[in-house]
Scaffold this active site. Structure first.
Site, PDB file in Angstrom:
ATOM      1  N   HIS A  34       7.149   0.639  51.608  1.00 22.64           N
ATOM      2  CA  HIS A  34       7.479   1.201  50.295  1.00 22.64           C
ATOM      3  C   HIS A  34       8.793   1.986  50.347  1.00 22.64           C
ATOM      4  CE1 HIS A  34       3.819   0.026  48.130  1.00 22.64           C
ATOM      5  NE2 HIS A  34       3.195   0.218  49.277  1.00 22.64           N
ATOM      6  N   THR A  35       9.664   1.609  51.249  1.00 22.99           N
ATOM      7  CA  THR A  35      11.016   2.177  51.285  1.00 22.99           C
ATOM      8  C   THR A  35      12.036   1.192  50.719  1.00 22.99           C
ATOM      9  OG1 THR A  35      11.220   1.365  53.560  1.00 22.99           O
ATOM     10  CG2 THR A  35      10.623   3.674  53.285  1.00 22.99           C
ATOM     11  N   GLU A 162      10.418 -12.751  41.104  1.00 29.17           N
ATOM     12  CA  GLU A 162       9.155 -12.008  41.111  1.00 29.17           C
ATOM     13  C   GLU A 162       9.219 -10.792  40.181  1.00 29.17           C
ATOM     14  OE1 GLU A 162       5.605 -10.623  44.094  1.00 29.17           O
ATOM     15  OE2 GLU A 162       7.160 -11.999  44.747  1.00 29.17           O
ATOM     16  N   ASP A 174      10.319  -8.548  51.548  1.00 28.88           N
ATOM     17  CA  ASP A 174       9.491  -9.702  51.868  1.00 28.88           C
ATOM     18  C   ASP A 174      10.286 -10.990  51.838  1.00 28.88           C
ATOM     19  OD1 ASP A 174       7.518  -7.824  51.956  1.00 28.88           O
ATOM     20  OD2 ASP A 174       6.501  -8.469  50.133  1.00 28.88           O
TER      21      ASP A 174
END
Length: 387
Positions: A34-35, A162, A174
């Site tokens: 979550h960085t 996305e 990702d």
């Protein structure tokens, strides 16, 4: 698996013509969670498990998709004239979104395709099956239609798709890991400017073990977007007192000096995680370069605690997997990986303790949750490409 995909393609769509095959890997993030949407650093690696495809151009605008992972769904047919995200489209919203995103970026797809895919990434595991599929589709489009796009651009288009087609406000990590993976290496990526370097993770005396909790809570999508909004709110308040572009621009000392500017204690904790996790990632890569795997592992453990307490994206099942791993001798570090609320943990385990780790943690987890976990001793693979 390549041969199985080609065989299924021939069964469904005929074996004639120019049928081409492709692969894009899943990823596991060793540290830096979550960085990536907070301008910080991440440290993922591509896996040897991933998504395979066989594809062939058509003469018309029809798009036909088939997944060997969802055989009961059958062939899903749409067209280039109907690139809209729909609930009933299911998994095909991901490849459709990439076709749409290519068009948005100026790469007009001139004809339809027949595509068969098959993947060995467990669905909902947090190992980036969606990003793998997006990057795979980007590679297919580049190869079939001759678009001049780099691997990095394919990752960026996958993220754009996305974010804007599927409505998941993810960062770049990702897709970047799937597109840019390198054997036996993790990617030390600065998400603020996409500068990166490869760092060898060819561990002499240990293996990377992934434990799949086999739970995925429905919170993941909605809460992911909430966390991003909370970080953006915290950033805006911090920018009133310090000149920064992202939370990743702050070191721990700098954050502690100005954190009072964030009025909401929950938002302050979210920002704290982003800043501290970024520093942990920098420290972890330094430790790895110095072959201090023990220090790397301690930073992994601290990452899980922060994700549990400050960012609140863990869940009881993930915490149990991590806690049980920490008890096992020979486990150098263990943490949740991925978006959270279920999915997988990643652990570094000494070679001679791998079997004991799987047996001990698996037994304790099943006893405490009633759920059977799956374990994968993984190798680090290559990025996406033509097979």
């Amino acid at each position: 698996m390549k041969e199985q995909v080609v065989k299924k393609f021939a069964e469904l769509f005929g074996g004639e013509g120019d049928i081409r095959t492709y692969f894009a890997p899943g990823r596991v993030n060793l540290i830096g969670e979550h960085t990536d949407y907070n301008g910080g650093h991440v440290f993922p690696c591509a896996l040897t498990m991933g998504t395979y495809a066989a594809a062939r151009k058509r003469e018309d605008s029809v798009l036909r998709f088939y997944s060997m992972n969802f055989e009961d769904v059958g062939v899903v047919e749409t067209s280039l004239d109907d690139l809209v995200c729909k609930d009933e489209a299911g998994w095909t919203n991901y490849p459709k979104g990439v076709v749409w995103a290519f068009g948005e970026k100026g790469y007009h797809v001139p004809s339809g395709m027949d595509i068969v895919i098959s993947g060995d990434i467990p669905n909902g595991s947090g190992l980036s099956s969606s990003a793998s599929l997006e990057v795979l589709m980007g590679v297919i489009l580049r190869d079939l239609f001759g678009f001049e796009v780099s691997q990095v651009e394919i990752a960026q288009i996958g993220q754009y798709s996305e974010n804007n087609f599927n409505g998941m406000n993810c960062g770049i990590m990702d897709q970047f890991a799937s597109a840019m993976g390198k054997k036996d290496c993790a990617i030390f990526l600065n998400t603020a400017d996409l500068s990166y370097e490869y760092a060898s993770v060819k561990l002499e005396h240990a293996r990377i073990v992934i434990a799949n909790s086999n739970v995925k809570h429905s919170l993941v999508g909605s809460e992911y977007n909430v966390r991003r909004q909370q970080c953006e709110s915290a950033l805006k308040q911090l920018q009133s007192v310090v000149s920064i572009e992202t939370l990743g621009d702050l070191d721990i000392e700098g954050f502690e000096a100005v954190k009072g500017a964030v009025a909401d204690p929950v938002e302050q904790r979210r920002a704290k995680h982003a800043v501290y996790e970024n520093q942990r990632t920098l420290d972890a890569v330094k430790a790895l370069k110095e072959n201090d795997i023990a220090a790397f592992g301690k930073l992994m453990n601290a990452s899980h605690v922060s994700l549990r307490d400050d960012y609140e994206v863990s869940c009881p099942e993930m915490d149990i997997l991590a806690e049980e791993a920490w008890k096992v001798p020979g486990v150098l570090g263990s943490r949740m990986t991925g978006g959270g609320f279920g999915g997988c943990t990643v652990s570094i385990v000494e070679n001679d303790q791998v079997d004991t780790f799987i047996e001990t943690v698996g037994s304790a987890y099943e006893k405490r949750t009633g759920i059977k976990a799956d374990f994968y001793v993984v190798d680090i693979g290559q990025g996406a490409g033509v097979l």
